[in-house]
Design an enzyme around this catalytic site. Sequence first.
Site, PDB file in Angstrom:
ATOM      1  N   SER A 157       0.845  -1.196   0.000  1.00  0.00           N
ATOM      2  CA  SER A 157       0.000   0.000   0.000  1.00  0.00           C
ATOM      3  C   SER A 157       0.888   1.257   0.000  1.00  0.00           C
ATOM      4  CB  SER A 157      -0.937  -0.059   1.204  1.00  0.00           C
ATOM      5  OG  SER A 157      -1.945   0.911   1.113  1.00  0.00           O
ATOM      6  N   ARG A 208     -11.807   6.017  10.269  1.00  0.00           N
ATOM      7  CA  ARG A 208     -11.377   4.622  10.374  1.00  0.00           C
ATOM      8  C   ARG A 208     -12.417   3.663   9.803  1.00  0.00           C
ATOM      9  NH1 ARG A 208      -6.844   1.601  10.365  1.00  0.00           N
ATOM     10  NH2 ARG A 208      -6.895  -0.099  11.858  1.00  0.00           N
ATOM     11  N   ASP A 240      -8.779  -6.429  -4.695  1.00  0.00           N
ATOM     12  CA  ASP A 240      -8.364  -5.137  -4.141  1.00  0.00           C
ATOM     13  C   ASP A 240      -8.930  -4.026  -5.014  1.00  0.00           C
ATOM     14  OD1 ASP A 240      -7.107  -2.877  -3.169  1.00  0.00           O
ATOM     15  OD2 ASP A 240      -5.073  -3.689  -3.292  1.00  0.00           O
ATOM     16  N   HIS A 267      -8.027  -5.179  -0.307  1.00  0.00           N
ATOM     17  CA  HIS A 267      -6.730  -4.530  -0.126  1.00  0.00           C
ATOM     18  C   HIS A 267      -5.961  -5.138   1.047  1.00  0.00           C
ATOM     19  CE1 HIS A 267      -3.829  -1.333  -0.508  1.00  0.00           C
ATOM     20  NE2 HIS A 267      -4.030  -0.915   0.711  1.00  0.00           N
ATOM     21  N   ASP A 268      -6.667  -5.477   2.098  1.00  0.00           N
ATOM     22  CA  ASP A 268      -6.039  -6.041   3.305  1.00  0.00           C
ATOM     23  C   ASP A 268      -5.336  -7.370   3.054  1.00  0.00           C
ATOM     24  OD1 ASP A 268      -6.281  -4.179   5.257  1.00  0.00           O
ATOM     25  OD2 ASP A 268      -7.886  -5.164   6.358  1.00  0.00           O
TER      26      ASP A 268
END
Lengths: 382, 382
Positions: free
Chosen positions: A157, A227, A322, A355-356
């Site tokens: 990232s 968040r 992602d 993405h994680d």
Amino acid sequence: MPETIPENSIGVVTPQMLHFDQPLALECGTTLPAYDLIYETYGTLNEERNNAVLICHALSGNHHAAGYHSMEDRKPGWWDSAIGPDKAIDTNRFFVVSLNNLGGCSGSTGPTTINPESGERYGPDFPIITVEDWVHSQARLADQLDIEQWAAIVGGSLGGMQALQWSITYPDRVRHVMVIAAAPKLTAQNIAFNEVARQAIRTDPEFHDGHYERENVLPERGLKLARMLGHITYLSDEAMGKKFGRELREGQINYSFDVEFQVESYLRYQADSFVGQFDANTYLRMTKALDYFDPAGKHGDDLSAALRNTTAQFCVISFTSDWRFSPARSKELVRALLDNDLKVNYAEVTANQGHDAFLMAIPHYLNLFSTYMNRVANEGGF
Amino acid sequence: MPETIPENSIGVVTPQMLHFDQPLALECGTTLPAYDLIYETYGTLNEERNNAVLICHALSGNHHAAGYHSMEDRKPGWWDSAIGPDKAIDTNRFFVVSLNNLGGCSGSTGPTTINPESGERYGPDFPIITVEDWVHSQARLADQLDIEQWAAIVGGSLGGMQALQWSITYPDRVRHVMVIAAAPKLTAQNIAFNEVARQAIRTDPEFHDGHYERENVLPERGLKLARMLGHITYLSDEAMGKKFGRELREGQINYSFDVEFQVESYLRYQADSFVGQFDANTYLRMTKALDYFDPAGKHGDDLSAALRNTTAQFCVISFTSDWRFSPARSKELVRALLDNDLKVNYAEVTANQGHDAFLMAIPHYLNLFSTYMNRVANEGGF
């Protein structure tokens, strides 16, 4: 090893601190007269000093990438799945350096640090740091550690962006670059999500133009919203669906605004636990570093031209689900690297985690990761 | 026609109001003793009373779907591209009815209305209305207008969900259903975005548990954040990229938190203009109606079973770049309709505008739309 620390972990690690008193001129025009960087190391630097790997962290990351801070620590560092003995970044072979970036809030100089000139916290007066600034500060860290050239620089990232920038700014100081789940610049949509997060923080009445610490409050609501929003973009629709679906916490709809669906509960929990850990001024600056990153921008929007002096070998990895930095974005980078006849490995890993995924123990991904890093070690002869 | 009103517009239209004093029992358990619905009509109801089309609106929509409210009006209704003389829903052939849904804030009874029992605004005491509740209230509107059966019910997004629900709740009262850019239920990701929007509004200190009107304030910050976030999900990454790219408003990075990228300016503008127009309590309830919609849920998660009594013919349209309600979600519906041997037209329109495409004058889309509606009219013999 106690029960809580698994055998394949690097074990208990202790952060170290270095002070830098050579002024650092930043892209924004400000010069930081001095600063501290907190970092951890895993493994041993060999005699040739050629087995060092730099880990670059993402938006909310820090220097604690692997191992445990104490025997009682319940969770390891954020990339423990990839860093440790016999892991992808094998600490039996590599000397791994992982720092908290300048402007962070985990120990390196940043908005929460006391400004020696004023005797007060920097707060909102802390400058906006760019990816290029970070690379310069990391180069100074390398100097202090007497590491002339990194065997590899690895990041996911925003961390991948730093790794990429290293190959442009200090081409002679890095042999291999791993860019994982990253992009050569943000899209308008990426910037838009960051802007909503920033507005959430900055319009929180307890933000006080960034002087919340002075007022003894925190812009909790804004940071929580940022968040929560971040989390949605880190996961794929499919991953969220598999994890939560439309499951109801109490098994039925209550026609109220309390938590009803499990996914709402998850988001609120993630937000609550983040607020005590992370600084809002740092969060704002991290999103700006993301928005500004655009190496091609300095070369007439020509990414290939931006990479003209790059000599490193690359491993680029993307994940099918992602949608924050999709495989298409990695391919832009791969094309530009190929334009420069650089050695590139590229893999698009089939994974539904979004993405994680770059942080997760996905076998295919970790195998690719290991294979590449073993090659780096073999090539280096250590 | 004045210069400001184009020739192919239905022209100046006047909203009408109907009062309903038969109590309406809502899914949440509350009964509304009485309520008003504001609506507009375009075209003429024929003698057979079989040419009526109901328009159902989406989250922030209202009754003003076509035409202008005055000669000075600068913008037409929200679906003027599709409704008017010789347009897809041809007002020379159809009698079009478009209402503001119960719980709305554009004239129908909702949180901003005075509760006759208390003499104060309903505010947060206004119940959460579901898609099925809306359908019942719309059926009463049809009764009042003496429309036994709609030639077609048409809606996009949340409007498409209402059209679909009609075919389940009142199968004999609708011949054709057009479901555009919708889904048979939200995913966890969809719910998550709604939850962030709700938290933005509800944690705004000026929300006052929904009693902001009493305090003479508005939860502006929260509503703005909700709107900004909504806008990101209405547009595709590609559309945002084409519209804004990474263009800078002042041509350079200023290393500040003011507006720098054009996309930031766009979002802030959209948010500012929304705040004066839309009620926060209504916004919260609209997102809940979306979250709760799940006709299959009442039939053991079997959408085909939910549609067992449906007799309408369907036209389902999706857009390739719509990531809020992707084509895959429309196909779920199409499969369930086919399971029931219902007549279905399905089209996936290639369009880069994202979810908002359903509101836009995209030739391929409007051609499909016209073709289907012409068939509805021809079949009805009007």
